[in-house]
Design a protein around this motif. Structure first.
Motif, PDB file in Angstrom:
ATOM      1  N   ARG A 101      -4.252   6.099 -12.394  1.00  0.00           N
ATOM      2  CA  ARG A 101      -4.415   4.882 -11.606  1.00  0.00           C
ATOM      3  C   ARG A 101      -3.808   5.051 -10.211  1.00  0.00           C
ATOM      4  O   ARG A 101      -4.167   4.328  -9.286  1.00  0.00           O
ATOM      5  CB  ARG A 101      -3.708   3.707 -12.287  1.00  0.00           C
ATOM      6  CG  ARG A 101      -4.438   3.220 -13.526  1.00  0.00           C
ATOM      7  CD  ARG A 101      -3.513   2.373 -14.380  1.00  0.00           C
ATOM      8  NE  ARG A 101      -4.194   1.966 -15.612  1.00  0.00           N
ATOM      9  CZ  ARG A 101      -4.730   0.763 -15.780  1.00  0.00           C
ATOM     10  NH1 ARG A 101      -4.661  -0.131 -14.840  1.00  0.00           N
ATOM     11  NH2 ARG A 101      -5.329   0.466 -16.916  1.00  0.00           N
ATOM     12  N   ASP A 102      -2.854   5.973 -10.073  1.00  0.00           N
ATOM     13  CA  ASP A 102      -2.174   6.107  -8.780  1.00  0.00           C
ATOM     14  C   ASP A 102      -2.917   7.042  -7.830  1.00  0.00           C
ATOM     15  O   ASP A 102      -2.550   7.171  -6.670  1.00  0.00           O
ATOM     16  CB  ASP A 102      -0.752   6.639  -8.997  1.00  0.00           C
ATOM     17  CG  ASP A 102       0.043   5.670  -9.858  1.00  0.00           C
ATOM     18  OD1 ASP A 102      -0.251   4.459  -9.783  1.00  0.00           O
ATOM     19  OD2 ASP A 102       0.912   6.130 -10.625  1.00  0.00           O
ATOM     20  N   ALA A 103      -3.962   7.693  -8.347  1.00  0.00           N
ATOM     21  CA  ALA A 103      -4.697   8.617  -7.478  1.00  0.00           C
ATOM     22  C   ALA A 103      -5.440   7.816  -6.413  1.00  0.00           C
ATOM     23  O   ALA A 103      -5.749   6.645  -6.610  1.00  0.00           O
ATOM     24  CB  ALA A 103      -5.693   9.428  -8.304  1.00  0.00           C
ATOM     25  N   PRO A 104      -5.710   8.451  -5.250  1.00  0.00           N
ATOM     26  CA  PRO A 104      -6.477   7.740  -4.211  1.00  0.00           C
ATOM     27  C   PRO A 104      -7.832   7.305  -4.759  1.00  0.00           C
ATOM     28  O   PRO A 104      -8.434   8.013  -5.574  1.00  0.00           O
ATOM     29  CB  PRO A 104      -6.661   8.791  -3.116  1.00  0.00           C
ATOM     30  CG  PRO A 104      -5.795   9.940  -3.475  1.00  0.00           C
ATOM     31  CD  PRO A 104      -5.345   9.805  -4.869  1.00  0.00           C
ATOM     32  N   GLU A 105      -8.283   6.151  -4.306  1.00  0.00           N
ATOM     33  CA  GLU A 105      -9.461   5.535  -4.906  1.00  0.00           C
ATOM     34  C   GLU A 105     -10.695   6.447  -4.875  1.00  0.00           C
ATOM     35  O   GLU A 105     -11.444   6.531  -5.837  1.00  0.00           O
ATOM     36  CB  GLU A 105      -9.785   4.214  -4.189  1.00  0.00           C
ATOM     37  CG  GLU A 105     -10.830   3.402  -4.928  1.00  0.00           C
ATOM     38  CD  GLU A 105     -11.053   2.056  -4.280  1.00  0.00           C
ATOM     39  OE1 GLU A 105     -10.569   1.855  -3.150  1.00  0.00           O
ATOM     40  OE2 GLU A 105     -11.715   1.212  -4.894  1.00  0.00           O
ATOM     41  N   ASN A 106     -10.870   7.132  -3.742  1.00  0.00           N
ATOM     42  CA  ASN A 106     -12.076   7.948  -3.645  1.00  0.00           C
ATOM     43  C   ASN A 106     -12.010   9.201  -4.516  1.00  0.00           C
ATOM     44  O   ASN A 106     -12.980   9.931  -4.636  1.00  0.00           O
ATOM     45  CB  ASN A 106     -12.347   8.326  -2.175  1.00  0.00           C
ATOM     46  CG  ASN A 106     -11.160   9.056  -1.578  1.00  0.00           C
ATOM     47  OD1 ASN A 106     -10.147   9.258  -2.256  1.00  0.00           O
ATOM     48  ND2 ASN A 106     -11.283   9.450  -0.327  1.00  0.00           N
TER      49      ASN A 106
END
Lengths: 434, 285, 406
Positions: free
Chosen positions: A164-169
């Motif tokens: 969930r903490d990864a960048p959205e793209n």
């Protein structure tokens, strides 16, 4: 060079004792190498099992969304005729979309709506609604509560495999989707349940809808053919070679043949099946019948070798006893020797069939590698097999597929373990001692 | 005899063949010279739960040949294997009691069976040359124990060992041939040469002639007679005649017990025990 | 339809059995009720078996011939033919069955013939393999010269499909495939040979009975794991692990590489080597061990200097069988070695093998007569010849070795 009878041995000199220490250290190192090798092998097995079970166990549950669907008559059945064929073709996708958009009325923008719809398994939900209405046309116009699988990305998110903490793209699921999913999970509308789909469905393009039922049935059919062919033929050949064959060149040739056949790579049997069964005899491609025949030929040497050693283990005095009572040789063999060897034969056959169950390469050659979305209904229908299904799924990179591939492997290994355990059990239970 | 006197007399030289002087107490030196080679006290051997030897007390002389005789299964071979701890290699086998070699308990924790076996050689029932050349068979022991540093030393050890085993003249031109190419009697002498090459103090022989024809047996007995000058020899034999011919002391075993142990002449001419009498005269066995 | 015919056939055969046995019972007092008599040659049941066999074979034969000719003579004629034949069978049995008829000898001869045919299946299979491989390969070599196939350095079978590609011979050079196969086999043996041998040594010379009973089955589980599972393990776990490990040293390694496929294949072969070598080591007579221990050798000295040399031929045989197994292994390499035909000596690159190429040439859409599909059979022939040669040599060595100690 040797000492006198009363002398002290050269083996007690300081030099010898020092040397002994070196030798002892060498001995210890050698022993450690042995232990190291055993540990290495056991570790590899453990690593394999842990990696597969660790990846696969989550496939046995799946997240489902419970949602109220309004079966609007104007969408499904504008004519009002309730014609089953018309109902089947109706736009259920729209029904499901509406249901989800209704759940989040604040979402209005087109792009957001399409993101929202991606929470559920589109084809899973539409097919389910369609099937229900088709079965019971009176449902049209009513509101129905259905439980549909979430899309594989949502499922993976909830299983904790998407960061969930990864960048959205860089993740497959957007921030908004996460908010919606969390809201639905909070209210209990998304729940995790035992994944029955995996055991009842056939192959699918969507991981959340894919199951192993088709492959399992295909494998069972192929194994049935393999068993029905290889056990009688194998036992017959073994009985002939062990009991009736004259000592001549032909018998020697057959024996060498069988030993070599046992070591022929399995893929060569696949080539044989392709050239002989498919191209020469014109049997259907992808059929469990052909797969079973190829597996039968592959298993034959195993069964022959196991049967022969089982027959050899029966004391010859039994046959002598029967002959002395006036039985013919054939009677002595079939009334006494074969029944006594039966446990060994059975064990060998089960082990041979277990090997056949895990075989993949020859099945690829005869085309049992097709994308089959129906449970095969006959021996000549196109079918897949469990190991081939594993191979097919392993090609897809998505986490959801890796999970299902591992789960299919868990099923395959469990069946193999059961078969081998059965073989061991039968051997210890039925073995007669004299 | 005093220890000094023994040393002075040259009967006992605490010097290795390599010239190293071995340091030891006077008492120990004395013990080495006059005490029995082995002292066994209450030796019992178990295979699992079965007791195969029931408390043997026996001393083995420092010199000469001691024969162990008795009917099959009486425990004589088991007893022989106690002296070089070969029973250790049999799973489930267990030895209790004291076996002192030169005053040291060979079953003591600090005693290494590997070292012990270098000092106590063994010859088996069936000749068991390694599948190597004759030379390598004899050189095997010296090599693993590091007895020769130079090639020449090793050659010398091989030659003298084969000479002592009475085999040199027969094989000196074919040292490269495999050991298994020799006849049975030659193989058994090769195995003896192999044992001698390690410079043991004791040689155990477990029915060494049982697989040999009479002529080879006669040669072997001749060899044993020569070897007893330099080694303490313990031999297990089926043949009473052989025991009578080669040994100075004889022990009669029966059902895991040591029935009688005396000079060979006494055992064969004047046995004290009825069971020995019966066995010697062929009434049991 | 098929089911009904089969059921009918079974019914006819059953009827023949009952008919034959009943006839035997009813023909005079020669057969007593218990079926034992002083005069009759065979038990009534044998007459039953005889009748069932005679009627059954005749009917099946008639049905088969009829089925072949069904288009020319019509279905009705076929049906009549079958019924008449079955009837004739019953009549013949009616004539033959009497107390002096040696029904048992007939039945036993039939049984023996059937068993003989069973053992013939093994031979037929071998012939089938050889013929189909040789036949298709010959067709391939009509299009691509043998020498080009065996010595060419370029393998790109896809290009040969294009019509305008005239000089297609260069595309079927199998050398990169052979080097890839041998490299993966080499990696596998590098892993499996030492570990397998050491396990065999440890289990046969060091391990207690209890340890042995525990460890041996665990090792054998490795042999029972299907190869597709190993392939997935290599793809999912080992490949990425090797890549990650190499990246931590600043090297770039693809997930699919010779080393990933080879090492997993090595794990698969470990039990193969260890159990074969275990047998071989155990076949070395105990007297040799005793002889060595009695000279004061340690276990490791005995093992390396006496037992290992003595067992060497058998161990070489075991290793050859393992190599043959590694060369013929398919799924692991298909999944984990890659498909690019690189001519390289670097095990950290993706390579391809004979088996991988067979699979990729024959899966998917295919026309059977193209050089592309026929090439698979040529590769299959090479594979078969190599593994066969390895097996024959290995079995000869092992047999010779066994004879030495028996």
């Amino acid at each position: 060079m040797s000492s006198s009878p009363t002398g002290i041995s050269i083996h007690q000199s300081d030099r010898a004792l020092k040397r002994l220490k070196v030798r002892k250290a060498k001995e210890a190192r050698f022993r450690m190498c042995g232990i190291g090798a055993v540990v290495a092998a056991v570790t590899m097995l453990g690593w394999l099992l842990v990696s597969i079970v660790g990846t696969g166990y989550t496939a046995f549950y799946q997240h489902y969304l419970t949602i109220d669907v309004e079966l609007t008559e104007s969408v499904i059945d504008p004519t009002g005729a309730r014609d089953p064929d018309e109902l089947r073709k109706a736009n259920f996708r729209k029904i499901i979309q509406e249901a989800i958009y209704d759940r989040f009325p604040t979402v209005t923008e087109r792009r957001e709506k399409s993101e929202l719809f991606k929470i559920v398994s589109a084809s899973g939900a539409t097919n389910q609604a369609r099937q229900m209405v088709y079965n019971d046309p009176t449902l049209v116009g009513k509101t129905l509560t259905i439980t549909v699988p979430t899309s594989d990305d949502v499922d993976q998110l909830l299983k904790g495999y998407i960061d969930r903490d990864a960048p959205e793209n860089r993740r497959k699921i957007s921030n908004k989707q996460i908010v919606w999913v969390d809201a639905l999970t909070e209210t209990g509308e998304i729940k995790s349940k035992f994944n029955t789909t995996f055991f009842t469905a056939t192959d699918s393009r969507d991981p959340e809808l894919a199951g192993i039922a088709g492959a399992v049935v295909g494998s069972l059919m192929a194994l049935f053919v393999a068993f029905a062919v290889s056990v009688p033929v194998g036992v017959g050949a073994a009985v002939y070679l062990e009991e009736f064959a004259p000592q001549n060149r032909f018998t020697d040739f057959v024996e060498i043949n069988i030993n070599n056949l046992a070591a022929v790579p399995s893929i060569v049997f696949g080539l044989l099946g392709l050239a002989v069964f498919l191209n020469f005899f014109g049997m259907p491609r992808s059929a469990p019948l052909v797969g079973g025949l190829v597996l039968a030929l592959m298993t034959l040497p195993t069964i022959i070798i196991a049967t022969r050693s089982a027959l050899r283990a029966v004391s010859p005095s039994i046959v002598d006893g029967a002959l002395s009572l006036g039985a013919s040789h054939t009677q002595a063999v079939f009334h006494h020797k074969v029944p006594l060897a039966a446990p060994g034969i059975l064990t060998g056959s089960i082990i041979g069939i277990a090997q056949a169950l895990g075989e993949t390469a020859p099945l690829l050659m005869i085309g049992m590698v097709a994308f089959v979305t129906e449970i095969p209904s006959g021996l000549t229908e196109p079918a897949s097999a469990l190991p081939v299904q594993i191979f097919l799924w392993s090609d897809s990179a998505e986490r959801a597929w890796a999970e299902r591939t591992s789960a299919a492997i868990i099923v395959l290994l469990s069946v193999l373990i059961c078969m081998n355990a059965l073989a061991i059990f039968l051997r210890s239970r039925l073995e007669r001692r004299w | 005899m005093e220890a000094n006197a023994i040393q002075d007399s040259g009967l006992f030289r605490p010097v290795t063949p390599g010239g190293e002087v071995i340091k030891m107490s006077e008492k120990r030196a004395h013990a080495l010279a006059v005490e029995p080679k082995f002292k066994c006290r209450d030796v019992r051997v178990f295979y699992g739960a079965t007791e195969a030897l029931h408390g043997i007390d026996m001393d083995i002389e420092n010199t000469g040949v001691t024969a162990l005789i008795g009917p099959s299964g009486c425990g004589k071979s088991t007893f022989l294997r106690v002296f070089n701890r070969m029973n250790d290699t049999i799973p489930n086998a267990r030895v209790t009691g004291d076996i002192l070699m030169d005053g040291e308990n060979i079953y003591d924790k600090k005693i290494d069976p590997v070292l012990l076996r270098a000092r106590v050689g063994m010859v088996f029932q069936k000749p068991n040359p390694f599948p190597k050349s004759i030379y390598d068979n004899v050189a095997y022991g010296p090599r693993i124990h590091g007895l020769a540093t130079k090639k020449n030393d090793l050659n010398e050890i091989v030659e003298t060992s084969l000479q002592k085993a009475g085999l040199w003249n027969e094989v000196k031109d074919r040292l490269k041939d495999p050991g298994t190419s020799l006849s049975g009697g030659q193989q058994q002498r090769l195995v003896i040469a192999r044992a001698i090459a390690v410079s043991p103090e004791v040689i155990l022989m477990d029915e060494p002639a049982s697989a040999l024809d009479p002529i080879a047996t006669a040669k072997l007995e001749e060899l044993i007679d020569e070897l007893k000058e330099k080694f303490c020899i313990v031999i297990v034999t089926h043949s009473m005649a052989q025991a009578a011919r080669v040994s100075q002391k004889t022990a009669f075993f029966h059902l895991g017990d040591l029935v009688e142990y005396d000079d060979t002449e006494v055992i064969f001419k004047n046995p004290k025990d009825q069971r020995t009498q019966d066995y010697i005269t062929g009434r049991t066995g | 339809m098929t089911l009904i015919s089969a059921a009918l056939l079974a019914a006819v055969i059953m009827a023949a059995f009952i008919f034959g046995r009943g006839l035997a019972f009813s023909r005079g007092g020669a057969f007593s009720a218990s079926g034992v008599s002083g005069r009759a040659h065979s038990l009534p049941a044998y007459h039953g078996y005889f009748a069932a066999w005679a009627v059954g074979v005749a009917t099946i034969l008639a049905a088969f011939i009829g089925w072949m000719l069904r288009d020319t003579i019509g279905f009705e004629v076929v049906a009549i033919l079958v019924i008449v034949t079955a009837g004739a069978g019953f009549v013949v049995c009616h004539q033959l069955i009497n107390p002096d008829f040696r029904a048992r000898n007939f039945v036993e001869t039939f049984v023996k013939m059937a068993l003989f045919l069973c053992s013939g299946v093994a031979v037929l299979t071998t012939f089938g393999i050889v013929l189909s491989l040789v036949f298709e390969s010959l067709r391939f070599f009509e299009q691509v010269p043998l020498l080009d196939f065996l010595t060419g350095l370029q393998w790109s079978p896809q290009t040969a499909l294009r019509e305008d590609q005239a000089g297609q011979s260069g595309a079927f050079g199998a050398v990169p495939i052979f080097t890839g196969t041998f490299m993966i086999m080499g990696v596998a043996m590098f892993v499996a040979a030492p570990i397998g041998l050491l396990i065999a040594v440890y289990l046969s010379e060091y391990a207690s009975k209890c340890t042995r009973a525990l460890v041996k089955p665990i090792i054998e589980i490795l042999a029972g794991v299907p190869t597709v599972v190993y392939g997935f393990f290599a793809l999912l776990t080992v490949g990425p692990a090797i890549r990650g490990f190499a990246e931590s040293f600043g090297f770039s390694v693809p997930t699919q590489s010779a080393i990933a496929a080879g090492s997993v294949m090595g794990v698969m072969i470990i039990p193969f080597i260890s159990s074969l070598s275990d047998d071989v080591i155990n076949a070395v007579p105990q007297t040799l061990r005793d002889g060595s221990y009695a000279l004061g050798a340690t276990r490791s000295e005995t093992m390396t200097k006496v037992i290992f040399p003595a067992a060497l031929p058998g161990i070489i045989g075991a290793l050859l069988l393992a190599i043959s197994r590694a060369i013929g292994e398919t799924m692991i390499v298909v999944m984990a070695a890659g498909r690019a035909a690189n001519l390289t000596g670097n095990p950290f690159e993706a390579v391809t093998t004979v088996t991988v190429q067979i699979v990729s040439l024959l899966t998917g859409d295919q026309e059977f007569d193209s050089a592309k599909t026929l090439a698979a059979f040529a590769l299959g022939l090479v594979l078969f010849v190599i593994t066969l040669a390895l097996n024959v040599v290995a079995l000869l060595i092992v047999r010779k070795y066994r004879e030495r100690y028996e």
